[in-house]
Design an enzyme around this catalytic site. Structure first.
Site, PDB file in Angstrom:
ATOM      1  N   ARG A   1      -4.494   4.290   6.857  1.00  0.00           N
ATOM      2  CA  ARG A   1      -5.805   5.140   6.979  1.00  0.00           C
ATOM      3  C   ARG A   1      -5.802   5.390   9.136  1.00  0.00           C
ATOM      4  O   ARG A   1      -6.688   5.961   8.614  1.00  0.00           O
ATOM      5  CB  ARG A   1      -7.075   3.834   6.446  1.00  0.00           C
TER       6      ARG A   1
ATOM      7  N   GLU B   1      -3.200 -14.097   8.803  1.00  0.00           N
ATOM      8  CA  GLU B   1      -4.129 -15.486   8.949  1.00  0.00           C
ATOM      9  C   GLU B   1      -2.321 -16.765   8.251  1.00  0.00           C
ATOM     10  O   GLU B   1      -2.242 -17.853   8.673  1.00  0.00           O
ATOM     11  CB  GLU B   1      -5.017 -15.726   7.489  1.00  0.00           C
TER      12      GLU B   1
HETATM   13  P1  AMP Z   1      -6.584  -6.391  11.565  1.00  0.00           P
HETATM   14  O1  AMP Z   1      -5.786  -6.197  11.956  1.00  0.00           O
HETATM   15  O2  AMP Z   1      -6.942  -7.883  11.395  1.00  0.00           O
HETATM   16  O3  AMP Z   1      -7.599  -5.756  12.810  1.00  0.00           O
HETATM   17  O4  AMP Z   1      -6.622  -5.425  10.640  1.00  0.00           O
HETATM   18  C1  AMP Z   1      -6.831  -4.003  10.348  1.00  0.00           C
HETATM   19  C2  AMP Z   1      -6.738  -3.495   9.924  1.00  0.00           C
HETATM   20  O5  AMP Z   1      -6.812  -3.595   7.663  1.00  0.00           O
HETATM   21  C3  AMP Z   1      -6.992  -1.930   9.464  1.00  0.00           C
HETATM   22  O6  AMP Z   1      -5.901  -0.878   9.522  1.00  0.00           O
HETATM   23  C4  AMP Z   1      -8.126  -1.673   8.412  1.00  0.00           C
HETATM   24  O7  AMP Z   1      -7.921  -1.026   8.070  1.00  0.00           O
HETATM   25  C5  AMP Z   1      -7.432  -3.158   7.469  1.00  0.00           C
HETATM   26  N1  AMP Z   1      -8.986  -3.628   7.076  1.00  0.00           N
HETATM   27  C6  AMP Z   1      -9.026  -4.823   7.972  1.00  0.00           C
HETATM   28  N2  AMP Z   1      -9.782  -5.967   7.525  1.00  0.00           N
HETATM   29  C7  AMP Z   1     -10.575  -4.464   6.629  1.00  0.00           C
HETATM   30  C8  AMP Z   1     -11.852  -4.415   5.950  1.00  0.00           C
HETATM   31  N3  AMP Z   1     -12.631  -5.850   5.751  1.00  0.00           N
HETATM   32  N4  AMP Z   1     -12.429  -3.889   5.139  1.00  0.00           N
HETATM   33  C9  AMP Z   1     -10.944  -2.503   5.096  1.00  0.00           C
HETATM   34  N5  AMP Z   1     -10.213  -2.547   5.747  1.00  0.00           N
HETATM   35  C10 AMP Z   1      -9.582  -3.810   6.344  1.00  0.00           C
END
Ligand code: AMP
Length: 185
Positions: A74, A111
Site C-alpha cells: 500500500r 511477532e
Molecule cells: P509494522 O511493520 O508493524 O509497522 O506494520 C506496517 C505495515 O503493515 C504497513 O505496511 C501496513 O499497511 C500494515 N498494517 C499493520 N497493521 C495494520 C492495521 N491495523 N491496519 C492496516 N494495515 C496494517
C-alpha cells in the site's frame, strides 16, 4: 495543518475499521473506501505532501525530495501518487525475490519469525534526498527496515510520512529519522 483541518475529518471518515482482520484482536484500517473516492484520495495525498512541506530534518527549509520510497504494497499507492505530485522519482521496496536486479536486503522481526524487504542497489544516485512513504505505521518494523535499506543504497533520509500512525504501538520510537502522520489513533 492541525487536527481541526476539516480535510483530515473527510479522509478519516473514508477509512473503515475491520475488526479481527487478518486475525483475532487486530483492527484493520481499510483504506479501500478512501481510494475509491477521488476527492478523498487526492486530499489524502495532499495532506501527506504537507507533512514535511519545505522542512529538512533540522526543521530548516530544504529542497523537495529527489526520491519517494514506498513499501509493498500500500506504500506503492500513496508513494507513487506523491512522487507524481512532487515531480520526484518513485522507488519501490519489495518483498524478497520480486526485484529483478541486484538488491540490498534487510531482515526484520515479526511477532512470530522474521520477514525481509529488498531495494535495488542502483535505485537512486548516492546522496539522493529520500522521503519514505507508507499507508500506516504499526509496530514500525517495516519502516525501520526501509530506513536501513535506503541507507544501504546511499540515500539521505528526510523522514517518513504515513497516512495513519497507530500511536499505541509506538512504532515511530523505532525509527532513526523523523516520522509524521496525517491521522493518529
Ligand atoms: P509494522 O511493520 O508493524 O509497522 O506494520 C506496517 C505495515 O503493515 C504497513 O505496511 C501496513 O499497511 C500494515 N498494517 C499493520 N497493521 C495494520 C492495521 N491495523 N491496519 C492496516 N494495515 C496494517
Amino acid at each position: 495543518m492541525t487536527e481541526h483541518d476539516e480535510r483530515v475529518d473527510i479522509v478519516k471518515d473514508l477509512i473503515r475499521d475491520v475488526p479481527d482482520f487478518p486475525k483475532e484482536g487486530i483492527v484493520f484500517k481499510d483504506i479501500m473506501p478512501l481510494l475509491a473516492d477521488p476527492t478523498g484520495f487526492r486530499m489524502a495525498v495532499q495532506l501527506i505532501s504537507e507533512l514535511f512541506d519545505g522542512l529538512d530534518e533540522n526543521d530548516e527549509p530544504f529542497d523537495e525530495p529527489d526520491v519517494i520510497v514506498g513499501m509493498e504494497s500500500r506504500g506503492f499507492i500513496f508513494g507513487a501518487a506523491l512522487a507524481q505530485k512532487l515531480g520526484a522519482a518513485f522507488v519501490p521496496v519489495r518483498k524478497p525475490g520480486k526485484l529483478p536486479c541486484p538488491t540490498h536486503k534487510v531482515e526484520y522481526a515479526l511477532e512470530y519469525g522474521t520477514d525481509a524487504l529488498e531495494i535495488h542497489v542502483d535505485a537512486f544516485p548516492n546522496g539522493a534526498k529520500v522521503l519514505i512513504v507508507d499507508d500506516l505505521i504499526a509496530t514500525g518494523g517495516t519502516a525501520k527496515a526501509t530506513e536501513e535499506l535506503v541507507e544501504k543504497a546511499g540515500g539521505t533520509i528526510i523522514g517518513s510520512a504515513f497516512l495513519i500512525d497507530l500511536t499505541f504501538l509506538k512504532g515511530t520510537d523505532k525509527l532513526s529519522h523523523r516520522a509524521r502522520a496525517v491521522l493518529s489513533y
